[in-house]
Design an enzyme around this catalytic site. Sequence first.
Site, PDB file in Angstrom:
ATOM      1  N   HIS A 138      49.127   7.453  85.170  1.00 23.10           N
ATOM      2  CA  HIS A 138      48.349   6.590  84.284  1.00 23.10           C
ATOM      3  C   HIS A 138      47.240   7.355  83.557  1.00 23.10           C
ATOM      4  CE1 HIS A 138      45.749   2.837  83.646  1.00 23.10           C
ATOM      5  NE2 HIS A 138      46.890   2.544  83.060  1.00 23.10           N
ATOM      6  N   LYS A 177      45.139   9.796  80.954  1.00 25.71           N
ATOM      7  CA  LYS A 177      45.098  10.104  79.520  1.00 25.71           C
ATOM      8  C   LYS A 177      44.147  11.274  79.339  1.00 25.71           C
ATOM      9  CE  LYS A 177      45.851   5.426  79.771  1.00 25.71           C
ATOM     10  NZ  LYS A 177      45.508   4.566  80.922  1.00 25.71           N
ATOM     11  N   ASP A 203      41.649  24.313  73.849  1.00 26.53           N
ATOM     12  CA  ASP A 203      40.964  25.622  73.895  1.00 26.53           C
ATOM     13  C   ASP A 203      39.866  25.711  74.957  1.00 26.53           C
ATOM     14  OD1 ASP A 203      42.572  26.409  71.828  1.00 26.53           O
ATOM     15  OD2 ASP A 203      41.057  26.199  70.276  1.00 26.53           O
ATOM     16  N   ASP A 248      22.473   0.877  87.125  1.00 27.22           N
ATOM     17  CA  ASP A 248      21.022   1.118  87.038  1.00 27.22           C
ATOM     18  C   ASP A 248      20.608   1.966  85.839  1.00 27.22           C
ATOM     19  OD1 ASP A 248      20.780  -0.331  89.358  1.00 27.22           O
ATOM     20  OD2 ASP A 248      20.629   1.425  90.664  1.00 27.22           O
TER      21      ASP A 248
END
Length: 520
Positions: free
Chosen positions: A250, A252, A257, A445
């Site tokens: 799953h 991505k 470089d 926070d």
Amino acid sequence: MANYARIKKGIVSRYIRRGMILLFEFESLVDVWKLIIGNIIIINIMLSIMIVFFQRRDPKTVWTWLLVLYFIPVFGIFIYFILGQDYRKSKMFKVKEMEDTLHYSVARQERFFAERTKGMESLYIYNYIKLIRYNLNSGASMFTVYNKIAIFNNGRDKFKNLISDIRSAKRYIHIEYYIIKNDYLFDALSKELILKARQGVEVRILGDGMGVRFMPKYKWEQLKSEGIKVGIFFPAMLGWINPRMNYRNHRKIVVIDDYIGYIGGFNIGKEYIGADPRFGNWRDTHLRLTGESVLSLEVRFALDWNYSVKENLFADPKYNINDMYDEFINNLKKRSHEICCVQIIASGPDSSTKQVRNNFIELFGGAKHHIYIQTPYFIPDEAVLSALIVAVRSGIDVRIMIPCKPDHPFVYWATLSWAGTLLYEGAKVYTYENGFLHAKTVMVDSKCACVGTANMDIRSFELNFEVNATIYDEETTEKLENDFINDISLSKELTVEIFEKRGFIRRFKEQFSRLLSPLL
């Protein structure tokens, strides 16, 4: 005329032979069906014994599978073979050369924190030392200091920047996506990648076997003919049909470089740029990283590539990790980049440690003021749910944002049910109304955030391969929280009063889907 008759006779004979084969296969399938029906009790008992005694599963998952087998006696068997098989083999995903070097670097960095913790009380990251060391020890997640982050909530902007970075590539482009669809967005990216390959840039594309199953083979062959290397993670065995629904990649990831990296929720397809009327505006979160953390993304890509293609990139000097600890120390001395601390954390069925889930639990447990969550699927396991309930009861402002529309019905109804549980505890729940919400973000926070590919669900915690960026930076976290607050103006608050007004059918859908939570 005689030739025509012979050709016609040959064609007819060929179709007759094919018909006979199909008839034989049909009769075989009928026999198999009769065998299953006639022995359904024995088959269910054998599968039950295997699930209970020979597979190390969570008790809730065991009971769910037993319910499926006994309440859906025939189809439950097929569902089990599609969703229930265990393919966990951690050795398949390891590259020894890389593992040895990485573990050496992690051990040295761990000693660095252990020896200097007492002198770090005044530093911003001191409150997260436990989380940093946990990610180091359990997931070999290197702590990086000098990074720069750009945030994308719009697919068009993200892909525009990605194409610009692709055009600037000098050495290599590594691309890994769960879903790659055959449409004009992929064609636009392919055009740019082919141009770079012709210029001598090494290009690799890795897709998941489930997520790319509708991509025509000639498209891959066209890329290969241009010198682009293509890999498929867990490819389908039966064309478009892939019985292995679990253990999908799953992630991505894009790395260019050693310097530019992308991570987040956008896949490759027109819906991700808001061009599919079924979903409308696609609200997601994706990061563009530059700096030290990009090397950790490259490590993750290399491991997945090695498993899929059996090519060890780290055997090639141009992809050598060297010593990541030395780079960490050198950058501390130089202080020549923008300070933005990041750890890239990954988890999957190849590991017994639920790295992403445990990272969330530690973040929730350390919250002092608020927790903001955006997720398309909210199906927490008991540990995550308990951590959030404890936070709410401790006076922490917990807010969760989910989609207003489903892309997977059962998952959507289960999401509403679990969101209702927190709603009754005192959390605030919002449904995003301006299209489809696909962002996977956690902000705590105004100090620490986690963004990546993992949803707040059991599938992401246990069954899929995921990667997230944990960000210890106030400026970045505040930007993400501002996006969350802006999204509230485009959402509806789901109150207890509204939730109580659900009809019987909706309540039934939610409760039934909730029972299936361990399988969704």
